[in-house]
Motif scaffolding. Structure first.
Motif, PDB file in Angstrom:
ATOM      1  N   GLU A 147      21.987 -40.588 -13.012  1.00  0.00           N
ATOM      2  CA  GLU A 147      23.101 -41.487 -13.485  1.00  0.00           C
ATOM      3  C   GLU A 147      22.820 -42.920 -13.663  1.00  0.00           C
ATOM      4  OE1 GLU A 147      27.246 -40.124 -11.787  1.00  0.00           O
ATOM      5  OE2 GLU A 147      25.760 -39.728 -10.259  1.00  0.00           O
ATOM      6  N   TRP A 148      21.492 -43.266 -13.803  1.00  0.00           N
ATOM      7  CA  TRP A 148      20.987 -44.807 -13.798  1.00  0.00           C
ATOM      8  C   TRP A 148      19.897 -44.749 -14.942  1.00  0.00           C
ATOM      9  CZ3 TRP A 148      23.097 -48.646 -11.201  1.00  0.00           C
ATOM     10  CH2 TRP A 148      23.728 -48.476  -9.745  1.00  0.00           C
ATOM     11  N   LEU A 149      19.901 -45.763 -15.576  1.00  0.00           N
ATOM     12  CA  LEU A 149      18.976 -46.160 -16.463  1.00  0.00           C
ATOM     13  C   LEU A 149      18.307 -47.550 -16.128  1.00  0.00           C
ATOM     14  CD1 LEU A 149      18.911 -45.982 -20.492  1.00  0.00           C
ATOM     15  CD2 LEU A 149      18.630 -48.446 -19.352  1.00  0.00           C
ATOM     16  N   VAL A 150      17.045 -47.882 -16.410  1.00  0.00           N
ATOM     17  CA  VAL A 150      16.466 -48.969 -16.027  1.00  0.00           C
ATOM     18  C   VAL A 150      15.484 -49.434 -17.273  1.00  0.00           C
ATOM     19  CG1 VAL A 150      14.764 -50.393 -14.571  1.00  0.00           C
ATOM     20  CG2 VAL A 150      16.294 -48.754 -13.265  1.00  0.00           C
ATOM     21  N   ILE A 151      15.674 -50.735 -17.570  1.00  0.00           N
ATOM     22  CA  ILE A 151      14.906 -51.165 -18.644  1.00  0.00           C
ATOM     23  C   ILE A 151      14.309 -52.426 -18.277  1.00  0.00           C
ATOM     24  CG2 ILE A 151      16.853 -52.417 -19.463  1.00  0.00           C
ATOM     25  CD1 ILE A 151      15.788 -52.102 -22.380  1.00  0.00           C
ATOM     26  N   ASN A 152      12.912 -52.207 -18.575  1.00  0.00           N
ATOM     27  CA  ASN A 152      12.064 -53.554 -18.049  1.00  0.00           C
ATOM     28  C   ASN A 152      11.477 -54.340 -19.366  1.00  0.00           C
ATOM     29  OD1 ASN A 152      11.935 -52.470 -15.409  1.00  0.00           O
ATOM     30  ND2 ASN A 152      10.179 -51.453 -15.582  1.00  0.00           N
ATOM     31  N   THR A 153      12.065 -55.645 -19.088  1.00  0.00           N
ATOM     32  CA  THR A 153      11.758 -56.702 -20.172  1.00  0.00           C
ATOM     33  C   THR A 153      10.710 -57.520 -19.675  1.00  0.00           C
ATOM     34  OG1 THR A 153      13.095 -58.303 -19.067  1.00  0.00           O
ATOM     35  CG2 THR A 153      14.287 -56.468 -20.832  1.00  0.00           C
ATOM     36  N   ASP A 154      10.013 -58.273 -20.255  1.00  0.00           N
ATOM     37  CA  ASP A 154       9.144 -59.186 -19.899  1.00  0.00           C
ATOM     38  C   ASP A 154       9.325 -60.099 -18.880  1.00  0.00           C
ATOM     39  OD1 ASP A 154       7.260 -58.269 -21.794  1.00  0.00           O
ATOM     40  OD2 ASP A 154       7.798 -59.786 -23.121  1.00  0.00           O
ATOM     41  N   LYS A 155      10.772 -60.444 -18.671  1.00  0.00           N
ATOM     42  CA  LYS A 155      11.222 -61.275 -17.502  1.00  0.00           C
ATOM     43  C   LYS A 155      11.803 -60.736 -16.633  1.00  0.00           C
ATOM     44  CE  LYS A 155      11.566 -64.975 -20.948  1.00  0.00           C
ATOM     45  NZ  LYS A 155      12.467 -66.069 -21.613  1.00  0.00           N
ATOM     46  N   ALA A 156      12.435 -59.374 -16.593  1.00  0.00           N
ATOM     47  CA  ALA A 156      13.212 -58.968 -15.513  1.00  0.00           C
ATOM     48  C   ALA A 156      13.304 -57.547 -15.966  1.00  0.00           C
ATOM     49  CB  ALA A 156      14.626 -59.456 -15.667  1.00  0.00           C
ATOM     50  N   ALA A 157      14.056 -56.836 -14.676  1.00  0.00           N
ATOM     51  CA  ALA A 157      14.149 -55.385 -14.949  1.00  0.00           C
ATOM     52  C   ALA A 157      15.712 -55.381 -14.769  1.00  0.00           C
ATOM     53  CB  ALA A 157      13.606 -54.627 -13.671  1.00  0.00           C
ATOM     54  N   VAL A 158      16.253 -54.409 -15.645  1.00  0.00           N
ATOM     55  CA  VAL A 158      17.957 -54.484 -15.595  1.00  0.00           C
ATOM     56  C   VAL A 158      18.039 -52.839 -15.344  1.00  0.00           C
ATOM     57  CG1 VAL A 158      19.740 -54.687 -16.997  1.00  0.00           C
ATOM     58  CG2 VAL A 158      17.686 -56.315 -17.457  1.00  0.00           C
ATOM     59  N   PRO A 159      18.951 -52.635 -14.217  1.00  0.00           N
ATOM     60  CA  PRO A 159      19.433 -51.437 -13.921  1.00  0.00           C
ATOM     61  C   PRO A 159      20.755 -51.333 -14.488  1.00  0.00           C
ATOM     62  CG  PRO A 159      19.501 -52.755 -11.795  1.00  0.00           C
ATOM     63  CD  PRO A 159      19.077 -53.665 -13.175  1.00  0.00           C
TER      64      PRO A 159
ATOM     65  N   SER B  96      16.959 -55.086 -25.104  1.00  0.00           N
ATOM     66  CA  SER B  96      16.018 -54.407 -25.766  1.00  0.00           C
ATOM     67  C   SER B  96      14.650 -54.304 -25.325  1.00  0.00           C
ATOM     68  CB  SER B  96      15.864 -55.168 -27.071  1.00  0.00           C
ATOM     69  OG  SER B  96      17.289 -55.350 -27.795  1.00  0.00           O
ATOM     70  N   CYS B  97      13.740 -53.242 -25.757  1.00  0.00           N
ATOM     71  CA  CYS B  97      12.467 -52.984 -25.267  1.00  0.00           C
ATOM     72  C   CYS B  97      11.707 -52.186 -26.342  1.00  0.00           C
ATOM     73  CB  CYS B  97      12.230 -52.627 -23.983  1.00  0.00           C
ATOM     74  SG  CYS B  97      12.636 -50.773 -23.907  1.00  0.00           S
ATOM     75  N   MET B  98      10.555 -52.408 -26.401  1.00  0.00           N
ATOM     76  CA  MET B  98       9.564 -51.661 -27.616  1.00  0.00           C
ATOM     77  C   MET B  98       8.946 -50.625 -26.997  1.00  0.00           C
ATOM     78  SD  MET B  98       6.570 -53.489 -29.922  1.00  0.00           S
ATOM     79  CE  MET B  98       7.721 -54.655 -31.025  1.00  0.00           C
ATOM     80  N   TYR B  99       8.597 -49.649 -27.575  1.00  0.00           N
ATOM     81  CA  TYR B  99       7.859 -48.611 -27.199  1.00  0.00           C
ATOM     82  C   TYR B  99       7.056 -47.713 -28.192  1.00  0.00           C
ATOM     83  CZ  TYR B  99      11.476 -45.452 -29.247  1.00  0.00           C
ATOM     84  OH  TYR B  99      12.377 -44.908 -30.016  1.00  0.00           O
ATOM     85  N   ARG B 100       6.132 -47.286 -28.038  1.00  0.00           N
ATOM     86  CA  ARG B 100       5.190 -46.507 -28.866  1.00  0.00           C
ATOM     87  C   ARG B 100       5.847 -45.382 -29.568  1.00  0.00           C
ATOM     88  NH1 ARG B 100      -0.224 -45.706 -25.514  1.00  0.00           N
ATOM     89  NH2 ARG B 100      -0.328 -48.038 -24.537  1.00  0.00           N
ATOM     90  N   ALA B 101       5.650 -45.370 -30.859  1.00  0.00           N
ATOM     91  CA  ALA B 101       6.380 -44.240 -32.019  1.00  0.00           C
ATOM     92  C   ALA B 101       5.550 -43.111 -31.668  1.00  0.00           C
ATOM     93  CB  ALA B 101       6.267 -44.797 -33.428  1.00  0.00           C
ATOM     94  N   ALA B 102       5.859 -42.211 -30.663  1.00  0.00           N
ATOM     95  CA  ALA B 102       5.199 -41.060 -30.292  1.00  0.00           C
ATOM     96  C   ALA B 102       6.164 -39.675 -30.328  1.00  0.00           C
ATOM     97  CB  ALA B 102       4.456 -41.070 -28.838  1.00  0.00           C
ATOM     98  N   GLU B 103       5.839 -38.703 -30.160  1.00  0.00           N
ATOM     99  CA  GLU B 103       6.515 -37.499 -30.260  1.00  0.00           C
ATOM    100  C   GLU B 103       7.786 -37.391 -29.281  1.00  0.00           C
ATOM    101  OE1 GLU B 103       4.529 -34.036 -29.923  1.00  0.00           O
ATOM    102  OE2 GLU B 103       3.229 -34.410 -31.999  1.00  0.00           O
ATOM    103  N   ASN B 104       7.365 -38.156 -28.275  1.00  0.00           N
ATOM    104  CA  ASN B 104       8.251 -38.544 -27.151  1.00  0.00           C
ATOM    105  C   ASN B 104       9.160 -39.784 -27.522  1.00  0.00           C
ATOM    106  OD1 ASN B 104       9.651 -37.707 -24.453  1.00  0.00           O
ATOM    107  ND2 ASN B 104       8.394 -39.427 -23.397  1.00  0.00           N
ATOM    108  N   ASP B 105      10.300 -39.127 -28.281  1.00  0.00           N
ATOM    109  CA  ASP B 105      11.044 -40.269 -28.696  1.00  0.00           C
ATOM    110  C   ASP B 105      12.230 -40.797 -27.763  1.00  0.00           C
ATOM    111  OD1 ASP B 105      12.911 -42.049 -30.053  1.00  0.00           O
ATOM    112  OD2 ASP B 105      12.928 -40.603 -31.812  1.00  0.00           O
ATOM    113  N   ALA B 106      12.088 -41.999 -27.107  1.00  0.00           N
ATOM    114  CA  ALA B 106      12.556 -42.631 -26.337  1.00  0.00           C
ATOM    115  C   ALA B 106      14.231 -42.799 -26.443  1.00  0.00           C
ATOM    116  CB  ALA B 106      12.175 -44.013 -25.820  1.00  0.00           C
ATOM    117  N   LEU B 107      14.548 -43.127 -27.659  1.00  0.00           N
ATOM    118  CA  LEU B 107      15.934 -43.478 -28.336  1.00  0.00           C
ATOM    119  C   LEU B 107      16.719 -42.047 -28.168  1.00  0.00           C
ATOM    120  CD1 LEU B 107      18.027 -44.998 -29.624  1.00  0.00           C
ATOM    121  CD2 LEU B 107      17.250 -44.646 -31.571  1.00  0.00           C
TER     122      LEU B 107
END
Length: 242
Positions: A111-123, A158-169
């Motif tokens: 039930e939680w998502l965490v997104i890490n940016t260059d400056k912080a981590a957002v839960p 927002s964060c960037m990820y590699r375009a791989a088969e494992n599509d994060a979006l």
């Protein structure tokens, strides 16, 4: 020894990131001050030593500022987690957060998502997430993709990820929709770069821009002209926990 909880990990990450940023700023400032002192033709040895000492003082002040600001930001992080917990049935510290990107800057739990940016981590608790979208439409050949998380309060992360088969979006969208409404497959088409597109991260920019607004790399340079849009990055999928 007490177990290290998710909250403690997040607080440590925020403090460490903040201290590193301020320490780097202090080191650069101290170096600049010392260099100016050495290059001053009118300064004698005593004056140069005094100037170098002032640079060290500036460094210490900025490091102390980083420690204080990091502690304040970590405390805000803790309060933010506590404020979101009533909206879900799983406490943040009880979550088994797993990375869904090779960069490990996006983690999902029940039930939680965490997104890490260059400056912080957002839960973010699941009920407080309004949508997950892409900042650039996925096309064949793209090496980098962007995911944009919008909260119910209107804030975006927002964060960037590699375009791989494992599509994060697609994974986040499926997580938001629930098991009954899996996300649609990503739209993959032949990629034709447009004017302003960054050759490194494929992010869109205004025509005539000299620096990419997404990855910060120079546009139109010799290195950029050699960057390839055609070769996708290899898939790097985190191993499942046994």
């Amino acid at each position: 020894m007490a177990a290290i909880t998710n909250t403690k990990r997040m607080m440590t990450y925020v403090r460490r990131t903040t201290i590193h940023t301020w320490t780097l700023a202090g080191a650069l400032a101290a170096a600049a001050i010392s260099i100016m002192g050495m290059l001053d033709p009118e300064a004698d040895m005593t004056a140069r030593i005094a100037i170098a000492g002032f640079g060290v003082f500036v460094l210490l002040v900025l490091v102390l500022a980083g420690i204080i600001i990091g502690a304040v930001r970590a405390d805000r992080m803790k309060k933010r987690i506590a404020a979101q917990e009533p909206s879900v049935s799983t406490a943040f510290d009880a979550e088994d957060l797993q990375p869904i990107t090779a960069e490990k800057n996006l983690l999902l739990g029940k039930e939680w998502l965490v997104i890490n940016t260059d400056k912080a981590a957002v839960p973010l608790a699941k009920p407080l997430i309004a949508s997950a979208d892409s900042l650039n439409r996925r096309k064949e050949g793209m090496k980098k993709l962007w995911i944009n998380i919008t909260g119910t309060d209107g804030k975006t992360y927002s964060c960037m990820y590699r375009a791989a088969e494992n599509d994060a979006l697609a994974a986040v969208q499926a997580w938001l929709n629930g098991p009954a409404n899996p996300a649609e497959p990503a739209d993959v088409r032949a990629y034709i770069p447009k004017e302003g597109d960054c050759p490194f991260c494929t992010g869109p920019n205004e025509p005539g821009a000299s620096v990419c607004q997404w990855c910060g790399k120079p546009l139109g340079s010799a290195a950029a002209s050699q960057a390839s849009f055609a070769e996708p990055a290899p898939a790097v999928i985190p191993e499942a926990r046994k």
